[in-house]
Design an enzyme around this catalytic site. Structure first.
Site, PDB file in Angstrom:
ATOM      1  N   GLU A 302       0.872  -1.176   0.000  1.00 36.76           N
ATOM      2  CA  GLU A 302       0.000   0.000   0.000  1.00 36.76           C
ATOM      3  C   GLU A 302       0.912   1.230   0.000  1.00 36.76           C
ATOM      4  OE1 GLU A 302      -3.332  -0.205   0.038  1.00 36.76           O
ATOM      5  OE2 GLU A 302      -3.577  -2.347   0.412  1.00 36.76           O
ATOM      6  N   GLU A 748     -52.145 -35.124  13.289  1.00 35.26           N
ATOM      7  CA  GLU A 748     -53.527 -35.424  13.648  1.00 35.26           C
ATOM      8  C   GLU A 748     -53.934 -36.646  12.819  1.00 35.26           C
ATOM      9  OE1 GLU A 748     -55.284 -33.758  15.882  1.00 35.26           O
ATOM     10  OE2 GLU A 748     -54.010 -31.974  16.209  1.00 35.26           O
TER      11      GLU A 748
END
Length: 1695
Positions: A302, A748
């Site tokens: 950098e 169910e």
């Protein structure tokens, strides 16, 4: 012979001419050459290509342009190759390493692009003239790619320092995140630019590379990311970590600024380098790809803080990077290098593998068999291996210099031998590349003609499951069916289960999970091939029936299922597989009490539905919304038993069997509103899949019309979302999903709740296959293990998460897990709070679960916990504590640690909640001033509880360290007093809110922010006043950044006077938490680093400012978590990241000054104050006069004041991390002053001199006409011969009736003496200067002056009736008459000892004037003079309370002076003033101070005058020691320039030098240009900066050169002229010799030589002196031909 001699002479002369010419050429080359002209402007892409083509055209033997590829928008991506013989075989030569630079990967980071253009110019332009460049180009194959992202560069904007426009390519992809990543199985879509670079890297044997970026100034090295992808702070070392660090340091250390490590705001990189992942995690980066996929070692550099600076910065950036760029290329020649060849043929072996023992990274040889292996100095074992050859190894010593040569000659051998040799190599070495097998391994055995039996695999099992869910395949399954179906009451049920387990003990286990209210067992049957054992890798499944006692179908179906499974085990392969691969748990009845009172034939009744406590068990579980009602406020025994059971076993899938309709119901069953609406859970897709699986396998459920005779309900595909049907709070299926690993649905099974027994076979027929199919769904999705990388053992309680699905499961005891998922692509992550995360991408099908195993490496957490946190398990907890839990723990701890811990209540609020405050110290009952008092606050914002968690962990840490008598912790207890408020905003405290990782608290403030006038804040501020906290730290969240005052700007300024201290404290914290500096640490926050609150948001609370302004409490807010409310799993990591910074900032508070302010009797002075380093902030002391102030390292000035006492200054020298003690004894202010008659002045001064003999000298400078002595007291340094001393002259009593100045100067003399070696500034000033005090210049006038006469004139003149202030010489008037004695004596003294600064004290007004008093039009000041004099005068005014206040009119004067410095001519214009004389004639910077309106006031007013003038008098002495001083020398002779003068540009004033060439004059703070003149010398200009702050002299020695001729020629021109003259003479002599040889002797010249041999001697003799001259000086230099040739040879070699 004579002819031969003359012919030889011609030849020799010609040779010498050539030598001379060559010498001239050498000299000209040795002269400095002009540097290559560089391009310092931005050029577009087309211009770049043109530039590169021109370089090739200009340097065809050195440069070649290669098109590497194209960008998305079809711009050429090119690289310029630079090397010697570039056109021969593309410049590739044996043993020449390949190097590359790549720039502009991010299109808006442009410095790399530009300096690579400059590097190209430098390398090509200096080749052949610069030895270093020539060597590099000759020996290195250099490739330079200025831009990798031309499309991005096209879009980027000049001047955009931190933007993102142009960063990505034209498809908005970050190219430095686009390369394949080693730590990720999911790879990105490769862009054309990326592919171009990948191909280029893979096709070439690059050795070294750098990728040039911008936005910071640092060299970053691999790895760029890590397996855990931690955002920052994780050091991810490559195997070649040491050489990478060296490479990075090479660039940084040769860069002009990078090596400092802190070029950009927020940067703190040691030596200017960083490990990439430690800085921040970058998956898919190019530098890692180079290292992992090629020979190339690459780092990322950098280059600049600003990404796209203006072009004006380019030249500077080239200068910063030039040396680094070259030095980095040279590193390619380090380490080891050599060739690998065939031992028989001597042919090179390309792609041979080079391995280094102990370093798990290999490289391969290039086309010539050559290799370069970068290594740091040391001893290694290198091995070379290639297929078909024996391995060859060699020890190598790498030195800190050129690469060590090491060559390998490999011997051929058989393939088997090759493999054996590989096996023998060290396990630490990497395996060689794989190759095609030498023999076929294909199976040629013919397949059997009869079908093979089914395999015992999960795949076969799931294959059956997938088939039987379809009705067409069910007929193929033949089971041993249950013999009889009937209803089983409790005793029957128990007998049935006992019978089964008796018959099938090898696959069953009967156990009870608990008892009902009435004491019935909740029997459960386990069916497994290994009952009673959790087999690693085998999922656990459960069925629960009969939860509602009157819904009995499920109960009977499960009993039949148990019998089916057991009877068919080993008789039916499918059933055997199901039992072998699944641990099945079946609870036929959860509510046996309810069943016993139910009635057969009940269709829709409720009798028996509830348990015997009349509680519906399917409303009795804890609710995910923390809803507590009468049903689920207390859990029933049956509920508790099931909850404990589910938590005990690692269930994966479950169904709860009910009755009353026919449907498969899946979560969620309720929602926050409690209304009927579709409420998805995160796993909605898989729940629908398993529900549909049951429904489709059921004979009728999938039709969706269950009970047409009872209702018109319709369930599409026979399934429903529970809450969409109707809302059920406290249901069991939601509890399973929300609080355990288990996925449960509710089935169910029929419209009649308690059907007649005769109908049970119908129910069995309808549900039999569905029950089996649903059970088989447990084998869908993903399964596997999470293991410890080191031990290979499974990790229990590891977390399995799926991207996009907000539901986490945990591993079982053996590290095994099962994650149900519907078909699709997923990213699955395994995590453990003590290990690094691992993620994989998975493709899930409808078939058997995909096996995905994770091997986790230990995260830093475990190491941290054991080594740094005393293995405190509570600190590794992954849950938030409630307020009650924290309060209870604090009370418990305070009772255990009474000697070092106290807990008190800060405030009790109207809500009834209390805020606890903790005190930790070895001394709790005293407020020890010598210790820093540090306050740590959590929960300032109630909706940010992370601070409270961290402080609770901090308390545990310190107390555990106290138990262990840890030296570091004992230092905290002994040297500090900590005060902690874990949760301040208790009313807003909430640990039940959802995790928030979205809010950015740098851009918004909490809605739970406490107001400054709230009771809690009022109590907090009272504590600040009581404890005088040195430092307060508030732990907040919602980002990674720190906030310091000002929160609200002052005069548009964000920084306080104590900016340096705030920054030092903030950095102490942030340096321990590097992620705070990383721009990519938090996706949720745009801010990172350290900020002033005023630069972030406008509605901050202001508590930071309040603490600083009112209590001098350095308060800082540290935001320590990206998430405002982080998930609880993040807490251990946040704690790990927080401990070091917490300790750092606490210990930083010890860097301070502390002390006591006493009177001369040793008693403390109450309400004293101090200022530090002239700052405006006033720091109060305690009631005991104690103070403690945090300071930066270095010297600091303390200004101590107290009412009724004279102020004092002291210096405190603060060492890093240490405190300094200062004890101050203030002198009482004078409470009485009297006037002194002229006869008393001498004795008073004599008394002062007797008290301070080491620094005083009392003498007379003359007498008045009436023989009164005129006294001068010199007080200060007695180094009389030291020209560097500043001389300051004070003169009072010029007018005898102005009595106040005399008294002020007498008291000043006494004060200086009394405070020498007591007051820092007075001592410093007196050691570096001499104060000359003339209290009364006009004693004759003073003798007759009348006390109390404010405007009287009697005594204003001397006894000769002369106004002395009109009697000095002036250049603006011709004085008539002689000087008065007083005037003459003072003038002569001032000429002998010119004062640097002159201060004249007068009366009759109040204010300060500067020259000129004369109103002559020529008596004007230059701009610079006005600035300097104004600053000096303002120093006095700003320290005088009345002058500073503004306009003051004396005696009705029309010219009030007030707070401005004005020209003296505006007050009393006249000629001959002392002010003008001092300024013009003596070159002393002079001002005149008017000390009061009354010339001779009453005595009682004298004391007030002294109090007002003491400080300004002392301050003017300090200020007078500022300026410039030094020697002026004549350059060549190094002698003093006594006649030189100095002028400051913008000033008419001239400053002379003394007899030693020394000068010393006052200048105020600012930039100046000094002009130095001396006759016969060049005028010299010097720029100087006089610093603000504490006054000091700038030392500047000046060297002057004599004037040069107007005719100036360069060195080269001189050499050229002299060379031409010499060459002309030589040519002339040559011609004469040659002519003489042809013509014979002539008079006065050379003669033709005789052809006769006997004439030789005569002719030589007759040549006489000419012959002698020629032979000795021109042709035969006996001085040493060989030495001279050697000299030139060496000179050429050096070049």
């Amino acid at each position: 012979m004579a002819k031969d001699w003359k012919t030889d002479s011609c030849k020799k002369l010609s040779c010498d001419i050539l030598v001379v010419i060559f010498m001239l050429m050498s000299v000209s080359k040795a002269l400095p050459t002009q540097d290559v002209k560089h391009t310092f402007k931005y050029i577009n892409h087309d211009e770049l290509l043109t530039f590169l083509r021109n370089q090739v055209a200009n340097y065809p033997h050195l440069a070649q342009l290669h098109k590497v590829g194209e960008s998305v928008e079809n711009r050429d991506i090119v690289a310029l190759q630079i090397t010697k013989n570039v056109n021969n075989d593309d410049g590739i030569e044996p043993g020449k390493p390949m190097f590359k630079y790549v720039g502009n990967m991010h299109g808006n980071e442009v410095i790399g692009r530009q300096i690579l253009i400059n590097l190209i110019e430098h390398l090509l332009g200096n080749y052949g003239t610069d030895e270093r460049v020539t060597k590099l180009v000759n020996e290195t194959n250099i490739y330079i790619m200025p831009t990798m992202n031309p499309d991005g560069f096209f879009r980027a904007k000049e001047g955009h320092c931190s933007g993102i426009v142009g960063r990505q390519n034209s498809r908005h992809v970050d190219l430095n995140r686009n390369f394949p990543d080693q730590f990720s199985d999911s790879q990105p879509h490769i862009q054309s630019e990326t592919q171009t670079l990948m191909d280029w890297i893979n096709e070439n044997k690059f050795v070294l590379s750098a990728n040039l970026h911008g936005g910071s100034v640092v060299a970053s090295y691999p790895y760029d990311d890590s397996p855990i992808h931690r955002e920052t702070g994780y050091y991810s070392a490559s195997p070649d970590n040491e050489i990478f660090k060296r490479l990075a340091k090479t660039y940084a250390s040769n860069h002009k600024t990078m090596h400092s490590g802190g070029v950009c705001n927020g940067d703190h990189f040691q030596d200017g380098i960083t490990n990439g992942a430690y800085w921040y995690d970058v998956p898919g980066g190019m530098q890692d790809y180079n290292y992992l996929h090629s020979n190339c070692f690459e780092i990322t550099i950098e280059l600049s803080c600003c990404k796209y600076p203006y072009a004006t910065e380019l030249e500077k950036e080239w200068g910063n990077n030039k040396e680094s760029l070259l030095a980095y290329i040279e590193e390619v020649h380090r380490g080891a290098k050599g060739f690998v060849k065939d031992s028989e043929t001597d042919e090179p072996i390309p792609n041979a593998v080079i391995m280094v023992s102990g370093i798990d990274h290999n490289i391969t040889t290039a086309s010539y068999g050559d290799f370069w292996r970068l290594l740091v100095p040391g001893t290694y074992t290198l091995s070379a291996v290639s297929e078909g050859y024996e391995v060859s190894s060699s020890p190598v010593t790498v030195v800190d210099g050129p690469a060590t040569p090491v060559n390998f000659r490999l011997h051929k051998r058989s393939a088997a031998g090759y493999l054996r040799s590989i096996e023998k190599m060290s396990g630490s070495q990497s395996a060689p590349p794989t190759s095609t097998p030498l023999t076929s391994t294909a199976n040629t055995t013919p397949k059997p003609t009869t079908p093979e039996p089914e395999a015992d695999t999960i795949d076969v099992l799931v294959g059956h499951i997938n088939k039987i869910r379809d009705a067409s395949h069910r007929e193929n399954l033949k089971f041993i069916e249950p013999a009889e179906l009937k209803h089983h009451h409790y005793t029957d049920l128990q007998a049935f289960l006992e019978n089964i387990t008796h018959r099938y003990p090898h696959i069953t286990r009967l156990y009870s999970v608990g008892v009902s209210v009435q004491g019935r067992q909740l029997w459960t049957m386990e069916i497994s091939d290994n009952p009673g054992v959790h087999e690693a890798g085998e999922p656990e499944f459960k069925y629960i029936g009969n939860m509602h006692g009157n819904e009995v179908v499920g109960r009977e179906m499960l009993l039949s299922l148990i019998q089916l499974l057991c009877d068919n085990y080993n008789n039916n392969h499918f059933i055997s597989l199901l039992v072998n691969f699944t641990r099945i748990h079946i609870m036929p009845s959860m509510n046996p009490d309810g069943y016993e009172i139910s009635t057969e034939g009940d269709r829709v009744g409720t009798r028996g539905r509830e348990n015997s406590n009349f509680i519906d068990l399917n409303r009795n579980f804890p609710d995910r919304f923390d809803v507590a009602n009468t049903i689920n406020r207390v859990q029933e025994p049956e509920t508790i038993a099931v909850m404990d059971w589910v938590k005990k076993y690692p269930f994966v899938l479950s169904a709860n069997l009910h009755g009353g309709t026919l449907v498969a119901n899946y979560p969620y069953d309720d929602n926050a509103a409690g209304i009927a609406t579709y409420t998805k859970c995160p796993d909605d897709s898989i729940f629908k899949q398993v529900s549909v699986a049951y429904s489709l396998a059921h004979s009728t459920m999938h039709n969706g019309h269950p009970c047409t005779d009872q209702s018109d309900e319709y369930f599409k595909e026979g399934i429903t979302n529970g809450a969409d049907w109707y809302s059920v709070a406290g249901g069991m299926q939601d509890w399973n999903y929300a609080f355990t690993n288990c996925f449960e649905i509710t089935l169910e099974l029929g419209c009649i709740k308690y059907p007649m027994a005769v109908n049970l076979p119908q129910y069995w027929s309808a549900n039999k296959y569905a029950l089996l199919v649903f059970m088989g769904q447990v084998h869908k999705g993903v399964r596997g293990f999470v293991m410890d990388q080191e031990t290979g053992l499974g990790l229990s309680d590891a977390k399995i998460t799926v991207d996009g699905i907000n539901h986490t499961i945990s591993t079982a005891t053996e590290g095994d897990y099962w994650r149900l998922l519907s078909p699709g692509d997923y990213v699955i992550t395994a995590s453990h709070h003590m290990y690094a995360n691992q993620s994989v991408q998975v493709h899930v099908t409808f078939d058997a679960a995909v096996e995905v195993n994770f091997t986790l490496s230990k995260s830093p957490l475990e190491d941290f916990s054991v080594k740094q946190d005393y293995d405190i398990q509570e600190n590794m907890a992954t849950k938030y504590q409630t307020l009650d839990q924290m309060t209870a723990e604090l009370e418990s701890l305070s009772k255990k640690y009474t000697e070092v811990m106290q807990v008190e209540t800060l405030v009790t609020l109207d809500s009834g909640l209390s805020v606890p405050m903790i005190h930790l110290s070895s001394v709790l009952d005293l407020h020890e001033n010598k210790k820093p008092h540090v306050l740590l606050i959590g929960g300032l914002h109630g909706n940010e509880p992370v601070g409270a968690e961290i402080l609770m962990r901090f308390v545990r840490h310190l107390l555990r360290g106290f138990d262990k008598k840890d030296d570091h912790v004992m230092e905290i207890f002994n040297d500090f007093h900590l005060h902690l408020i874990p949760y301040l905003n208790v009313d807003g405290f909430d640990t039940n809110q959802k995790a928030d990782c979205v809010s950015d608290m740098s851009m918004q403030m909490s809605t739970n922010q406490l107001k400054l006038n709230s009771p809690t804040m009022t109590a907090l501020l009272q504590q600040m006043n009581i404890h005088k906290f040195s430092l307060t730290l508030s732990l907040d969240s919602g980002g990674l950044f720190l906030v310091i005052p000002w929160e609200r700007k002052r005069d548009r300024m964000s920084a306080t006077d104590d900016e340096a201290i705030f920054m030092s404290l903030a950095h102490a914290y942030a340096d321990g938490y590097p992620a705070i500096y990383s721009p990519d640490s938090c996706q949720s926050s745009v801010s990172h680093g350290i900020f002033h609150g005023g630069d972030l948001i406008k509605n901050m609370s202001g508590i930071l400012d309040k603490a600083y302004e009112d209590y001098h409490n350095f308060m800082i807010s540290a935001h320590i978590s990206c998430c405002r409310y982080p998930p609880a799993n993040d807490l251990p990591n946040i704690w790990m990241n927080s401990l070091t910074p917490l300790l750092n900032i606490v210990k930083k508070s010890k860097q301070a000054v502390y002390g006591e302010i006493l009177n001369n009797n040793g008693q403390p002075i109450k309400n004293a104050t101090l200022k530090v380093d002239h700052h405006s902030v006033v720091i109060p002391t305690s009631e005991k006069g104690e103070f403690y102030v945090i300071l930066g390292a270095g010297p600091h000035t303390l200004e101590i004041s107290a009412e009724g006492y004279e102020s004092q200054t002291h210096q405190a020298l603060i060492e890093e991390g240490k405190s300094a003690h200062v004890q101050v004894a203030l002198n009482k202010e004078l409470d009485k002053m009297d006037f002194h008659s002229p006869s008393m002045v001498g004795p008073f001064l004599a008394d002062v001199a007797s008290k301070c003999p080491d620094i005083t000298d009392l003498h007379k400078i003359g007498k008045s006409p009436k023989s009164h002595d005129i006294w001068m007291l010199d007080i200060g340094s007695k180094k009389s011969n030291d020209p560097s001393l500043t001389h300051i002259l004070f003169v009072g009593g010029v007018h005898g009736n102005e009595a106040v100045p005399t008294e002020l100067l007498l008291q000043l003399a006494y004060d200086l003496c009394e405070n020498y070696n007591k007051d820092y500034f007075i001592t410093k000033a007196l050691n570096s200067s001499v104060i000359h005090i003339v209290p009364s210049m006009n004693p004759d006038g003073a003798t007759i002056a009348v006390a109390g006469e404010c405007n009287g004139k009697l005594g204003s003149k001397n006894s000769n009736d002369v106004d002395l202030d009109m009697n000095f010489d002036s250049k603006y008037v011709n004085r008539t008459g002689a000087l008065e004695g007083e005037t003459r004596d003072l003038s002569e003294w001032m000429f002998r000892s010119p004062p640097t600064v002159t201060i004249i004290l007068s009366g009759g007004s109040l204010g300060v004037t500067h020259p000129y008093r004369s109103n002559n039009p020529n008596a004007t000041l230059g701009t610079t003079e006005k600035i300097v004099l104004d600053y000096l005068g303002k120093t006095y005014i700003n320290n005088h309370p009345l002058m500073k206040a503004g306009k003051i009119s004396c005696n009705g004067s029309d010219v009030p002076l007030g707070s401005n410095v004005v020209a003296a001519s505006k007050l009393h214009p006249h000629y001959g003033s002392l002010l003008d004389f001092a300024y013009d004639s003596v070159s002393s910077t002079a001002i005149e101070v008017y000390t009061g309106c009354c010339d001779y006031p009453d005595g009682h007013k004298l004391l007030a005058a002294w109090h007002n003038h003491r400080t300004p008098l002392l301050e003017i002495i300090k200020e007078a020691t500022r300026g410039v001083k030094g020697y002026i020398y004549e350059g060549k002779q190094d002698k003093p320039m006594v006649n030189a003068t100095i002028t400051v540009k913008g000033s008419h004033h001239q400053y002379p030098v003394d007899t030693s060439g020394y000068y010393n004059f006052y200048l105020s703070p600012g930039h100046y240009k000094l002009v130095v003149n001396s006759e016969g010398h060049e005028t010299l200009e010097k720029s100087v900066i006089v610093a603000d702050g504490e006054p000091k002299m700038l030392n500047l020695n000046i060297v002057m050169e004599t004037k040069k001729s107007e005719f100036i020629i360069t060195t080269f021109t001189i050499v050229l002229i002299l060379g031409s003259i010499t060459l002309g003479i030589i040519l002339l002599v040559t011609v004469l010799v040659c002519v003489r040889s042809r013509r014979g002797f002539g008079k006065g010249g050379f003669h033709r030589l005789s052809l006769h041999e006997d004439d030789d001697e005569t002719e030589i003799y007759d040549m006489g002196s000419k012959s002698s001259l020629l032979t000795t000086r021109e042709y035969h230099d006996d001085s040493s031909d060989e030495e001279e040739h050697d000299m030139y040879d060496k000179r050429l070699m050096r070049r």
